[in-house]
Design a protein around this motif. Structure first.
Motif, PDB file in Angstrom:
ATOM      1  N   TYR A 177      22.681  -6.194  -6.664  1.00  0.00           N
ATOM      2  CA  TYR A 177      22.725  -7.232  -7.656  1.00  0.00           C
ATOM      3  C   TYR A 177      24.156  -7.846  -7.692  1.00  0.00           C
ATOM      4  N   LYS A 178      24.972  -6.861  -7.326  1.00  0.00           N
ATOM      5  CA  LYS A 178      26.468  -7.540  -7.521  1.00  0.00           C
ATOM      6  C   LYS A 178      26.784  -8.332  -6.336  1.00  0.00           C
ATOM      7  N   THR A 179      26.068  -8.256  -5.238  1.00  0.00           N
ATOM      8  CA  THR A 179      26.102  -9.150  -4.066  1.00  0.00           C
ATOM      9  C   THR A 179      25.546 -10.503  -4.409  1.00  0.00           C
ATOM     10  N   HIS A 180      24.638 -10.553  -5.457  1.00  0.00           N
ATOM     11  CA  HIS A 180      23.967 -11.969  -5.723  1.00  0.00           C
ATOM     12  C   HIS A 180      23.343 -12.459  -4.253  1.00  0.00           C
ATOM     13  N   ALA A 181      23.109 -11.620  -3.551  1.00  0.00           N
ATOM     14  CA  ALA A 181      22.268 -12.240  -2.138  1.00  0.00           C
ATOM     15  C   ALA A 181      20.784 -12.611  -2.427  1.00  0.00           C
ATOM     16  N   LYS A 182      20.778 -13.858  -2.799  1.00  0.00           N
ATOM     17  CA  LYS A 182      19.232 -13.994  -3.193  1.00  0.00           C
ATOM     18  C   LYS A 182      18.049 -13.776  -2.475  1.00  0.00           C
ATOM     19  N   THR A 183      18.392 -14.055  -1.227  1.00  0.00           N
ATOM     20  CA  THR A 183      17.235 -13.681  -0.264  1.00  0.00           C
ATOM     21  C   THR A 183      17.058 -12.106  -0.196  1.00  0.00           C
ATOM     22  N   SER A 184      17.661 -11.218  -0.011  1.00  0.00           N
ATOM     23  CA  SER A 184      17.815  -9.932   0.139  1.00  0.00           C
ATOM     24  C   SER A 184      16.927  -9.316  -1.311  1.00  0.00           C
ATOM     25  N   ILE A 185      17.398 -10.066  -2.323  1.00  0.00           N
ATOM     26  CA  ILE A 185      16.851  -9.518  -3.876  1.00  0.00           C
ATOM     27  C   ILE A 185      15.451 -10.002  -3.955  1.00  0.00           C
ATOM     28  N   GLY A 186      15.098 -11.094  -3.431  1.00  0.00           N
ATOM     29  CA  GLY A 186      13.913 -11.542  -3.525  1.00  0.00           C
ATOM     30  C   GLY A 186      12.864 -10.848  -2.442  1.00  0.00           C
ATOM     31  N   MET A 187      13.658 -10.651  -1.275  1.00  0.00           N
ATOM     32  CA  MET A 187      12.585  -9.790  -0.073  1.00  0.00           C
ATOM     33  C   MET A 187      12.544  -8.570  -0.605  1.00  0.00           C
ATOM     34  N   ILE A 188      13.351  -7.919  -1.286  1.00  0.00           N
ATOM     35  CA  ILE A 188      13.077  -6.388  -1.423  1.00  0.00           C
ATOM     36  C   ILE A 188      11.987  -6.204  -2.594  1.00  0.00           C
ATOM     37  N   VAL A 189      11.653  -6.938  -3.422  1.00  0.00           N
ATOM     38  CA  VAL A 189      10.472  -7.179  -4.207  1.00  0.00           C
ATOM     39  C   VAL A 189       9.308  -7.075  -3.409  1.00  0.00           C
ATOM     40  N   LEU A 190       8.993  -8.003  -2.239  1.00  0.00           N
ATOM     41  CA  LEU A 190       8.081  -8.109  -1.622  1.00  0.00           C
ATOM     42  C   LEU A 190       7.940  -7.245  -0.515  1.00  0.00           C
ATOM     43  N   SER A 191       8.734  -6.705   0.103  1.00  0.00           N
ATOM     44  CA  SER A 191       8.978  -5.599   1.002  1.00  0.00           C
ATOM     45  C   SER A 191       8.374  -4.320   0.516  1.00  0.00           C
ATOM     46  N   LEU A 192       8.669  -3.899  -0.685  1.00  0.00           N
ATOM     47  CA  LEU A 192       8.731  -2.690  -1.143  1.00  0.00           C
ATOM     48  C   LEU A 192       6.981  -2.724  -1.795  1.00  0.00           C
ATOM     49  N   SER A 193       6.381  -4.005  -2.291  1.00  0.00           N
ATOM     50  CA  SER A 193       5.122  -4.172  -2.580  1.00  0.00           C
ATOM     51  C   SER A 193       4.287  -3.896  -1.501  1.00  0.00           C
ATOM     52  N   ALA A 194       4.786  -4.353  -0.117  1.00  0.00           N
ATOM     53  CA  ALA A 194       4.074  -4.411   1.161  1.00  0.00           C
ATOM     54  C   ALA A 194       3.874  -2.705   1.572  1.00  0.00           C
TER      55      ALA A 194
ATOM     56  N   TRP B 101       4.387  -0.191  -0.197  1.00  0.00           N
ATOM     57  CA  TRP B 101       3.112   0.617  -1.286  1.00  0.00           C
ATOM     58  C   TRP B 101       1.493   0.058  -0.779  1.00  0.00           C
ATOM     59  N   VAL B 102       1.550  -0.984  -0.349  1.00  0.00           N
ATOM     60  CA  VAL B 102       0.111  -1.558   0.048  1.00  0.00           C
ATOM     61  C   VAL B 102      -0.189  -0.800   1.115  1.00  0.00           C
ATOM     62  N   PHE B 103       0.803  -0.601   2.196  1.00  0.00           N
ATOM     63  CA  PHE B 103       0.593   0.021   3.392  1.00  0.00           C
ATOM     64  C   PHE B 103       0.651   1.465   3.478  1.00  0.00           C
ATOM     65  N   GLN B 104       1.052   2.211   2.483  1.00  0.00           N
ATOM     66  CA  GLN B 104       0.960   3.417   2.183  1.00  0.00           C
ATOM     67  C   GLN B 104      -0.322   3.831   1.613  1.00  0.00           C
ATOM     68  N   ALA B 105      -0.672   3.108   0.695  1.00  0.00           N
ATOM     69  CA  ALA B 105      -2.230   3.161   0.052  1.00  0.00           C
ATOM     70  C   ALA B 105      -3.348   2.910   1.016  1.00  0.00           C
ATOM     71  N   TYR B 106      -3.049   1.978   1.999  1.00  0.00           N
ATOM     72  CA  TYR B 106      -4.127   1.471   2.887  1.00  0.00           C
ATOM     73  C   TYR B 106      -4.958   2.430   3.572  1.00  0.00           C
TER      74      TYR B 106
ATOM     75  N   SER C 239       2.850   7.862   4.535  1.00  0.00           N
ATOM     76  CA  SER C 239       4.367   7.886   4.262  1.00  0.00           C
ATOM     77  C   SER C 239       5.059   7.140   5.194  1.00  0.00           C
ATOM     78  N   GLN C 240       4.908   7.355   6.381  1.00  0.00           N
ATOM     79  CA  GLN C 240       5.652   6.698   7.663  1.00  0.00           C
ATOM     80  C   GLN C 240       5.355   5.176   7.662  1.00  0.00           C
ATOM     81  N   ARG C 241       3.995   4.993   7.337  1.00  0.00           N
ATOM     82  CA  ARG C 241       3.626   3.501   7.389  1.00  0.00           C
ATOM     83  C   ARG C 241       3.944   2.665   6.329  1.00  0.00           C
ATOM     84  N   GLY C 242       4.289   3.291   4.978  1.00  0.00           N
ATOM     85  CA  GLY C 242       4.745   2.717   3.951  1.00  0.00           C
ATOM     86  C   GLY C 242       6.183   2.102   4.448  1.00  0.00           C
ATOM     87  N   LEU C 243       6.889   3.216   4.849  1.00  0.00           N
ATOM     88  CA  LEU C 243       8.496   2.977   5.016  1.00  0.00           C
ATOM     89  C   LEU C 243       8.524   1.929   6.121  1.00  0.00           C
TER      90      LEU C 243
END
Length: 413
Positions: free
Chosen positions: A197-214, A216-221, A353-357
């Motif tokens: 948050y303190k870096t204000h790196a917009k790309t990384s902040i946006g992508m972490i939300v998408l990547s964590l969602s992905a 969880w999806v792959f972990q549950a797949y 679990s490995q698939r999710g990571l």
């Protein structure tokens, strides 16, 4: 591997004092990566195991082969060869290390190093703010955006690098991490999230939300639903295309603004103008940016007063590679770094679990490349981590077939 990850963080410092836009490299950086590569070959015992000389999957090997062929038409083959040699050596080193260590030990080393980097980052902010936080002198000295002043970067050279490392630290401690003590795990996750948050790196902040969602999806797949995966993907693409057509005028208005995406659209439009004239072969790998004087093809597409002439990367790794290696190069890059790894993750041979990571890592890295340049770009931090991700996908599939119940070693035992 510790040395490689450490050099990945410290590497950008080795080129800070070189003259800008000249194509000058760093002999020390080249020697350091060469030494690590030789150490990896020694550990792989290539004399007894020749496969260790080239442990890449076929798709990635063919991609690098096309890059090497592009040197025959490169604008500056000397600079291009030096850059491609470094890129190739790093990719081979990563795959050799993962081939030797396997999934579990590689992830363990990742976690140990990321804890160390996070701790040093916080210490630099508290004890040496002139190092850990972007200062006015940094911005003026390197011609950076004045809005960077005050953003945290830790011991990395800029906040975008620090943001990417923090984001991936969150992923590696969130997924496949049950063996880690709960208080260690969440201390690292929360600390990384705060620093991100303190870096204000917009790309990384946006992508972490998408990547964590992905992740969880792959972990549950469930692989049993794989026959439905392609229709679902095609349906999603059709919906996106339909919405794009319906709202095309609004989308076009956004991208027509020169300041859109902090000015990146202006860079992209310039690059695409060049690509339209050289759509098949491009300029040759490593022969577009920073090759000295006015040799860069960029200077034929911008005015002398245009600020794009002062940037060093295209801020979109796919467009950068499109301009350097042409349409065939980009197609091979997308296949070898995005499509095939995703297909391997969805095959069902990798534990959940490995698939999710690994899905979280993969989506972050390939998405980050949309607004930064990292994929197959020498020692770019996110680019190196993407190579580790692809290598780990292969290693995880192999280890799952031989020992499907193997667990990742714990940080405390």
């Amino acid at each position: 591997m510790y040395a490689l990850l450490g050099l990945m963080v410290a590497g950008p410092y080795l080129t800070l004092k070189t003259l800008p836009y000249t194509g000058e490299g760093s002999v020390l950086r080249q020697l350091a990566f060469t030494g690590i590569y030789i150490a990896a070959l020694t550990a792989a015992r290539v004399a007894a195991n020749p496969r260790g000389l080239f442990p890449l999957p076929l798709s990635l090997g063919l991609t690098l082969l096309w890059f090497w062929l592009s040197l025959t038409w490169a604008v500056d083959p000397d600079i291009a060869m030096r850059r491609l040699l470094l890129t190739t050596m790093i990719v081979l080193t990563v795959f050799s290390m993962v081939d030797i260590l396997g999934y579990a030990r590689t992830i363990l080393i990742f976690r140990e190093m990321m804890i160390v980097i996070l701790a040093i980052n916080f210490l630099s902010v508290v004890l040496l703010p002139s190092v850990g936080i972007h200062q006015q002198l940094d911005v003026e000295g390197f011609g950076l955006d004045p809005e960077l002043v005050g953003n945290w970067k830790g011991v990395l050279t800029q906040k975008n690098f620090a943001g990417a490392v923090c984001a991936l630290t969150i992923s590696v401690f969130l997924f496949d991490a049950r063996s880690i003590k709960t208080w260690i795990r969440w201390a690292v996750i929360l600390g990384s999230a705060f620093f991100l948050y303190k870096t204000h790196a917009k790309t990384s902040i946006g992508m972490i939300v998408l990547s964590l969602s992905a992740g969880w999806v792959f972990q549950a797949y469930n692989p049993r639903f794989r026959p439905l995966l392609l229709p679902a993907l095609l349906g999603t693409i059709l919906v996106i295309v339909g919405m794009a057509i319906a709202y095309w005028s609004d989308i076009q208005a956004i991208f027509s603004r020169p300041d859109a995406f902090t000015g990146r659209v202006h860079i992209w439009s310039t690059l695409l103008s060049y690509w339209k004239d050289h759509w098949l072969l491009g300029s040759g790998y490593g022969s577009f940016w920073n090759i000295g004087g006015n040799k860069s093809p960029l200077y034929h597409y911008v005015r002398e007063t245009d600020w794009v002439a002062l940037v060093a990367i295209g801020h979109n790794g796919y467009i950068d590679l499109l301009c350097q290696t042409g349409l065939p190069g980009l197609v091979m890059v997308v296949l070898s770094t995005v499509i095939i790894p995703l297909a391997n993750l969805g095959s069902g041979s990798i534990p959940r679990s490995q698939r999710g990571l690994l899905a979280s890592f993969l989506i972050f890295c390939v998405g980050h490349n949309l607004t930064e340049t990292s994929v197959l770009d020498r020692d770019s931090i996110v680019g190196i981590l993407l190579m580790f991700t692809i290598a780990l996908i292969l290693a995880s599939a192999r280890s799952a077939q031989s020992a499907p119940t193997a667990a990742v070693p714990s940080l405390h035992g």
